[in-house]
Design a protein around this motif. Structure first.
Motif: not given
Lengths: 590, 182
Positions: A242-246, A455-465, A539-542, A546-549
């Motif tokens: 199956l394709p990744p993320g299935t 804080i989503e995505g594949l950037e190495g270090v992410k920040e939020a305030a 990640i999109a699959g995950i 989440d959104e399906g719940k």
């Protein structure tokens, strides 16, 4: 832009693009056994040879930058013969017992030999020495299968910033491994298994628990339960084409039931529990700092990722007080399965067997840590990787793709969408914010669809305030406080972040660290091969899971609330402290 | 680590290994700031100590901010480096192409037999260590072997005994001198 011609077709590429990248851009496959995206090319394996008009010799496509008006051929007799010859030479040294190798289904060398039509090995000679390293609970290394491509060296030093592996010796007798070919348990290896994840052959794999698990399933005196980590449900399907993320959560549950587990539970359940414990711990630390004005270790770091824990124990012991004392969801589950659940079904802890399915090899190490026996016996008995579960499903003759969707069992099976996203970088933080913000303000986290995009995505270090406004009376001391958080994944990125925190260049309240690039979805025990395109799909699959719940916040998980009401009492209470929290140990490096 | 004396290259001082390592520190630190300094640092350490103890390799790795596995990789890559204590005399037999075809391997076998040790090992009296080299740039005089800095040319396998004896005598004379001085 630079103009090149590949196999007669014009291709326009950015400066400093390599021939390999240009070909990929043009949809032309050039094989490689040593290349790793985002890392400097090594030119070690020599199977990416191409012909460049005007060049005397064939060029390694991974290490040759395109030049303007370059004319490249990837499919000439000379190229095909050279690649075939290189693969024959690799095979001549390689322990080629493919039918006995656990990598046989997706071995890159085997597949390449098939693609290139290698039917005979012209060269006969000595084979690589059969040095086996089974010293760690997580990994096995078999030098007789190693083709010295050095991907493991690159990932261990450049991506994870550890450098446990390096070529030792020279020439034919080169062995890739720790200093002086010592065993892995003798060096500062965190057992993350990223080396196994990138190994093109069967030279580095997980230390298998399959036989142990079969034995337990056959033992009629034992009650064998299984827990499944969030990250495997978006990757297990890859092992069945199956394709990744299935998303295969339901099929996975059915498969586990058919394998004979007495109950199929979810590590997601204890991920939700972690949020309540860890969230409370964070708020308590903030209270100590802001109200009592006492010294307390901040920022607080997440503690779900066992490779990160071992990394901190080796390299940053000064931050050990900053680690959340929460056990990882895996270990919380083990402790509860052998106490809370065992009591419910009238079994003793020693009659219970807890098996985990994890995207991770370090989890095997974690389950064997001496302090992980809150139930009186080892809390988690065996850890299988996603790959091992796939092998067991095949071994049992289960037609995975034809399985109906099953449901997790109670009372350790219900989970929120917040628990699902523990699987990827930024997920634990987002899950924590969904709950903490709501506890403190009584209102839902004010972001679109509960996602903290920064804080989503594949950037190495992410920040939020996030400025906290409109607090409920109990948490009024947080009114107007700007909560600063950071997220890192991959230990090299983490090291850079820790140095900034250490030097006072960055201050945060809460930091999420995941050992593997992309988080658990890119774990060392996941189906191979994982690159960024695969990570993004998982990640999109995950997030879709989440959104399906309906249930998307940990503190609304009714089974978790029941657990507190019937058994634990309150977060950070006495029973929680006994079963769900732990301590850390400084470790010596070389 | 052993607390043996007389490991220094000069052969006649009596510093302990620990003292030598302490003396080395500023020199190693100086190299740590230079790009490509690992190999010279290892060379200096080996020249002073006669070999590279684990402690020193780890120290160099630490000073250079490199993983221990990487520095060990360098040490094991070059046949020049040794991680076992070396004898007073390091015999290196050239097995480069010219020496090999003119009997270099026979020389090596004869030495192994005479000394009772294998390549990379040291005799029990710590007088001789045996190693191989890959061309000393003296191909016209093949086969050659080196004993410390002395080059022996056109050596015959039957003559290696004589060469060994001459160094045993040299060592004995040296020891006598030391005794007199003391």
């Amino acid at each position: 832009m630079i103009q090149v011609t590949i196999n007669g077709a014009p291709v326009s590429v950015k400066p400093e693009t390599t021939i390999l990248q240009a070909a990929r851009q043009a949809g032309i496959t050039i094989p490689t056994l040593c290349f790793l995206e985002k890392n400097d090319p090594l030119g070690a394996c020599r199977v990416c040879m191409v012909e460049v008009e005007g060049a005397k010799t064939l060029m390694a496509a991974c290490a040759t930058p395109c030049a303007d008006k370059m004319v490249i051929h990837t499919n000439t007799r000379r190229v095909r013969q050279a690649r075939k010859q290189v693969v024959e030479l690799l095979l001549s040294e390689h322990d080629g017992n493919c039918q006995l190798c656990d990598r046989s289904e997706d071995c890159e060398l085997r597949n390449l030999a098939a693609d290139l039509g290698v039917r005979d090995i012209t060269y006969q000679g000595a084979k690589a020495a059969p040095l086996m390293d089974t010293s760690t609970p997580a990994l096995t290394r078999d030098n007789s299968k190693c083709i010295k491509c050095r991907r493991c060296v690159t990932v261990c030093s450049s991506v994870q910033g550890i450098g446990a592996l390096f070529p030792q010796g020279r020439g034919f007798s080169t062995v890739i491994g720790p200093a002086f070919t010592r065993k892995l348990d003798g060096v500062a290896c965190v057992q993350c298994g990223q080396c196994a994840a990138v190994c093109p052959v069967g030279a580095i794999s997980e230390h298998s628990a399959i036989e142990d698990v079969w034995r337990m399933l056959d033992d009629k005196t034992k009650t064998v339960v299984v827990q499944t980590a969030p990250a495997i449900r978006a990757a297990l399907g890859e092992a069945f084409g199956l394709p990744p993320g299935t998303r295969v959560t339901g099929k996975m549950v059915s498969a586990l039931r058919q394998l004979g587990f007495h109950a199929v539970f979810d590590t997601n359940f204890t991920a939700d529990l972690t949020i309540l414990e860890e969230g409370t711990e964070l708020l308590t630390r903030l209270k100590t700092a802001l109200v009592e004005e006492k010294k307390v270790a901040l920022p607080m770091f997440t503690s779900c990722s066992p490779g990160w824990i071992k990394f901190a124990e080796y390299y940053y012991p000064q931050f050990l007080p900053n680690l959340s004392t929460c056990k990882s969801p895996q270990q919380m589950f083990g402790a509860l399965a052998k106490t809370y659940y065992a009591k419910k079904i009238d079994r003793k802890p020693e009659e219970m067997v807890v098996v985990s399915v994890m995207p991770c090899t370090a989890k095997k190490f974690e389950s064997q840590r001496p302090e992980m026996n809150a139930s009186g016996v080892r809390d988690v008995d065996y850890v299988l990787t996603t790959r091992e579960l796939a092998r067991m499903i095949r071994e049992a003759g289960i037609d995975f793709n034809a399985l109906p969707d099953g449901e997790m069992d109670s009372p350790l099976g219900l989970s929120s969408g917040a628990a699902d996203i523990f699987a990827n970088t930024g997920g634990v933080m987002e899950a924590a914010l969904r709950t903490a913000y709501e506890i403190v303000t009584g209102r839902e986290l004010p972001v679109d669809n509960l996602h903290v995009k920064a804080i989503e995505g594949l950037e190495g270090v992410k920040e939020a305030a996030l400025t906290i406004k409109g607090t409920v009376p109990e948490w009024s001391f947080l009114e107007g406080v700007e909560l600063r958080v950071a997220v890192s994944h991959g230990l090299g990125n983490t090291r850079r972040l820790l140095e900034r925190i250490k030097n006072g260049e960055a201050t945060y309240h809460f930091v999420e660290v995941m050992t593997c690039p992309g988080g658990c979805i890119g774990g060392g025990g996941q189906p191979r091969f994982t690159d960024d395109s695969v990570r993004l799909k998982r990640i999109a699959g995950i997030y879709a899971e989440d959104e399906g719940k309906k249930l998307r916040k940990s503190h609304q998980n009714q089974q978790v609330l029941d657990l507190y009401a019937q058994f634990l009492g309150t977060p950070l209470g006495h029973t929680s402290h006994e079963l769900l929290h732990t301590h850390y140990t400084e470790r010596k490096t070389d | 680590m052993s607390d043996t004396t007389g490991n220094c290259c000069c052969g006649n001082c009596s510093l302990t290994e620990a003292q030598i390592i302490e003396e080395l520190e500023p020199m190693l630190q100086e190299y740590a700031s230079k790009p490509g300094g690992v190999i010279p640092a290892l060379q200096i350490a080996q020249t002073r100590l006669g070999y590279l103890p684990e402690e020193v390799i780890k120290r160099i790795a630490h000073l250079f901010g490199k993983p221990y596995s990487e520095v060990a990789g360098v040490v094991t890559f070059y046949s020049f480096f040794s991680t076992v204590p070396r004898g007073t005399y390091l015999i290196r037999v050239c097995l480069g192409t010219a020496c090999y075809v003119r009997g270099g391997n026979e020389l090596l076998q004869a030495l192994k037999h005479k000394l009772g040790i294998d390549v990379g090992e040291t005799t029990a009296d710590r007088l001789f260590s045996l190693g191989v080299g890959r061309c000393f740039g003296a191909c016209g005089m093949a086969p050659v072997l080196m004993v410390n800095d002395d080059l022996h040319q056109r050596v015959k396998a039957t003559k290696v005994g004589e060469i060994l004896e001459s160094y045993r005598a040299q060592a004995a004379t040296q020891a006598e001198k030391e005794a007199v001085k003391a």
